[in-house]
Design a protein around this motif. Sequence first.
Motif, short mmCIF file in Angstrom:
data_model
loop_
_atom_site.label_atom_id
_atom_site.label_comp_id
_atom_site.label_asym_id
_atom_site.label_seq_id
_atom_site.Cartn_x
_atom_site.Cartn_y
_atom_site.Cartn_z
N GLY A 149 -11.75 -4.73 10.70
CA GLY A 149 -12.83 -6.66 9.92
C GLY A 149 -12.09 -7.07 9.39
O GLY A 149 -12.39 -8.43 9.78
N LEU A 150 -11.15 -6.61 8.89
CA LEU A 150 -10.29 -7.96 7.81
C LEU A 150 -9.10 -8.10 8.83
O LEU A 150 -8.34 -8.43 7.94
CB LEU A 150 -10.11 -7.31 6.48
N GLU A 151 -8.96 -7.11 10.30
CA GLU A 151 -7.35 -6.94 10.75
C GLU A 151 -7.21 -8.87 10.71
O GLU A 151 -5.29 -8.65 10.68
CB GLU A 151 -7.40 -6.39 11.91
N HIS A 152 -7.50 -9.78 11.55
CA HIS A 152 -7.17 -11.13 11.37
C HIS A 152 -6.96 -11.76 10.30
O HIS A 152 -5.70 -12.79 9.98
CB HIS A 152 -8.75 -11.79 12.14
N LEU A 153 -6.84 -10.96 9.42
CA LEU A 153 -6.22 -11.57 7.29
C LEU A 153 -4.56 -11.21 7.96
O LEU A 153 -4.02 -11.59 6.90
CB LEU A 153 -6.54 -10.91 7.01
N VAL A 154 -4.58 -10.05 8.54
CA VAL A 154 -3.22 -9.79 8.60
C VAL A 154 -1.83 -10.72 8.46
O VAL A 154 -1.46 -11.73 9.06
CB VAL A 154 -2.88 -8.29 9.31
N GLY A 155 -0.68 -10.36 7.57
CA GLY A 155 0.31 -10.98 7.68
C GLY A 155 -0.29 -12.45 6.63
O GLY A 155 1.12 -13.64 6.27
N GLU A 156 -1.49 -12.30 5.97
CA GLU A 156 -1.43 -13.80 5.17
C GLU A 156 -0.90 -13.12 3.67
O GLU A 156 -1.82 -12.73 3.07
CB GLU A 156 -3.24 -14.82 5.47
N PRO A 157 -0.75 -14.08 3.27
CA PRO A 157 -0.44 -13.79 1.92
C PRO A 157 -1.06 -14.22 0.96
O PRO A 157 -2.13 -15.21 1.12
CB PRO A 157 1.12 -14.90 0.85
N GLY A 158 -1.38 -13.95 -0.56
CA GLY A 158 -3.25 -14.65 -0.84
C GLY A 158 -3.45 -13.11 -1.86
O GLY A 158 -3.44 -11.97 -1.67
N THR A 159 -4.34 -13.57 -2.48
CA THR A 159 -5.01 -12.17 -3.51
C THR A 159 -6.90 -11.74 -2.37
O THR A 159 -7.13 -13.37 -1.93
CB THR A 159 -5.62 -12.67 -4.63
N VAL A 160 -7.57 -11.44 -2.82
CA VAL A 160 -8.44 -11.45 -1.96
C VAL A 160 -9.41 -13.09 -3.02
O VAL A 160 -10.09 -13.49 -1.82
CB VAL A 160 -9.27 -9.90 -3.01
N ALA A 161 -9.27 -13.08 -4.27
CA ALA A 161 -10.39 -14.57 -4.58
C ALA A 161 -9.24 -15.89 -4.19
O ALA A 161 -10.81 -16.48 -4.04
CB ALA A 161 -10.17 -14.38 -6.15
N GLY A 162 -8.48 -15.71 -3.92
CA GLY A 162 -7.78 -16.83 -2.81
C GLY A 162 -8.10 -17.05 -1.82
O GLY A 162 -8.49 -18.64 -1.65
N ALA A 163 -7.92 -16.16 -1.22
CA ALA A 163 -8.97 -16.25 0.81
C ALA A 163 -10.32 -16.27 0.07
O ALA A 163 -10.10 -17.36 1.16
CB ALA A 163 -8.55 -14.48 0.86
N LEU A 164 -10.87 -16.14 -0.61
CA LEU A 164 -12.39 -16.53 -0.04
C LEU A 164 -12.56 -17.84 -0.79
O LEU A 164 -12.91 -18.27 0.12
CB LEU A 164 -13.03 -15.41 -1.37
N ARG A 165 -11.91 -18.20 -1.43
CA ARG A 165 -11.47 -19.92 -2.54
C ARG A 165 -11.77 -20.90 -1.48
O ARG A 165 -12.18 -22.29 -1.16
CB ARG A 165 -10.92 -20.30 -3.54
N LEU A 166 -10.55 -20.97 -0.41
CA LEU A 166 -10.29 -21.50 0.57
C LEU A 166 -10.99 -21.64 1.32
O LEU A 166 -11.56 -21.99 2.31
CB LEU A 166 -9.05 -21.00 0.87
N ARG A 167 -11.72 -19.91 1.97
CA ARG A 167 -12.70 -20.44 2.97
C ARG A 167 -14.45 -20.54 3.25
O ARG A 167 -14.69 -20.87 4.44
CB ARG A 167 -11.85 -19.32 4.05
N VAL A 168 -14.98 -20.71 2.21
CA VAL A 168 -15.58 -21.20 1.63
C VAL A 168 -16.16 -22.79 1.03
O VAL A 168 -15.14 -22.77 0.47
CB VAL A 168 -16.84 -19.78 0.66
N PRO A 169 -16.81 -23.95 1.35
CA PRO A 169 -18.10 -22.91 2.20
C PRO A 169 -17.36 -23.23 3.42
O PRO A 169 -18.02 -23.44 4.90
CB PRO A 169 -18.46 -24.34 1.95
N ARG A 191 -5.82 -3.38 16.93
CA ARG A 191 -6.01 -4.49 16.87
C ARG A 191 -5.01 -5.50 15.80
O ARG A 191 -4.94 -6.25 15.73
CB ARG A 191 -7.28 -4.67 16.16
N LEU A 192 -4.68 -4.81 14.52
CA LEU A 192 -3.51 -5.30 13.64
C LEU A 192 -3.09 -5.62 14.08
O LEU A 192 -2.04 -6.79 14.12
CB LEU A 192 -3.32 -3.92 12.33
N LYS A 193 -2.60 -4.84 15.29
CA LYS A 193 -0.71 -5.41 16.30
C LYS A 193 -1.06 -7.10 16.73
O LYS A 193 -0.39 -7.25 16.79
CB LYS A 193 -0.50 -3.83 17.29
#
Length: 290
Positions: free
Chosen positions: A115-135, A198-200
């Motif tokens: 479910g999270l494979e599409h994030l591969v290669g993206e730098p950042g932390t869990v909270a940073g990524a979440l903050r960026l994508r909500v709302p 999927r990761l590849k």
Amino acid sequence: MGALEALTGLVRKGGDLSPYLPMGLTGRAEFLAAPQSRADLERVMAAAKADEISLRVLGSGHHVIVAREEVPGLVLVLAAEAFTKVEVRGEWIVAGAGAPLSAVIEVAARAGLSGLEHLVGEPGTVAGALRLRVPEGEDALIDHVQRIRAVSASGRSEELDAAMLRQGNNSHDPFLGAVIVEVEFQLDVQDQESIDQRLKRCWIERRIKEPLRNNTVGPVFRGADVTDLLRKSDVARRGEGCAEVCDRNPNYIVVRSPANAGEIIGLIEAMRLRVRERFHVDVERQINIW
Ligand SMILES: Cc1cc2nc3c(=O)[nH]c(=O)nc-3n(C[C@H](O)[C@H](O)[C@H](O)COP(=O)(O)OP(=O)(O)OC[C@H]3O[C@@H](n4cnc5c(N)ncnc54)[C@H](O)[C@@H]3O)c2cc1C
């Protein structure tokens, strides 16, 4: 002496942010705290509230440019083990807010959770990524979130309603100043081979459409059409000292060493003006400038 300053050992005055910033960027915080536990975090936040001192959280800093020599107020860094652990609990991954996304993806893949494979290669932390994508809910990261544990601006532990965040409240800070502490992801059980494939595939797709290097900041501006607008404005490869617009995706900036925040900000402003000149549109900056 204020409540925050009284927390000696927990809070540093004039704390150096450089160890927590990427690409050799530098800066200082008026007050810096890197708590070791949730209880410490609550104490620091309650003290900041009592002193009416503003508060910011720094993840891995890929979406923050420190523009001033000293950032006013309190900067929190959740880099201690208590905030970076990643655990598998059945079909759930429980990740500290400060955990690198790469670690979460790896643990999930090894546990056969997808479910999270599409994030591969993206730098950042869990909270940073979440903050960026909500709302916006881009890339459906929030769709996999079951629970978010946070500490409210007044220093109390609370659980944020993931369903409400999914709906969005059109605010640029739907978390209302709360500091995210832990996120529970609900993922799908899948066989290892499908996850690896999927990761590849996601990795290759990302390499084609986006900068992969860690010496990159962005997205710089907000909005679904902004990349296209920037492309049509012919900003690609424009540069300002250490900073150059990324050729693969003009909504990102590649930063060369020695990095200089003033030059990055100068380039952001030049990009904004260029779009305005060409299309009479004011693009909205998304990257945080502190
Ligand atoms: C090469 C590259 C590829 C990328 N690809 C994508 C992509 O495909 N899709 C996409 O949407 N984004 C993408 N990004 C953006 C990326 O998601 C962000 O840069 C990154 O996730 C920010 O995480 P960070 O830990 O560095 O956060 P920071 O830059 O440190 O912080 C970002 C924001 O989150 C806040 N924050 C951090 N921690 C907390 C916390 N614990 N509680 C509350 N708030 C907090 C900060 O205060 C700040 O407002 C990409 C970036 C790069 C450089």
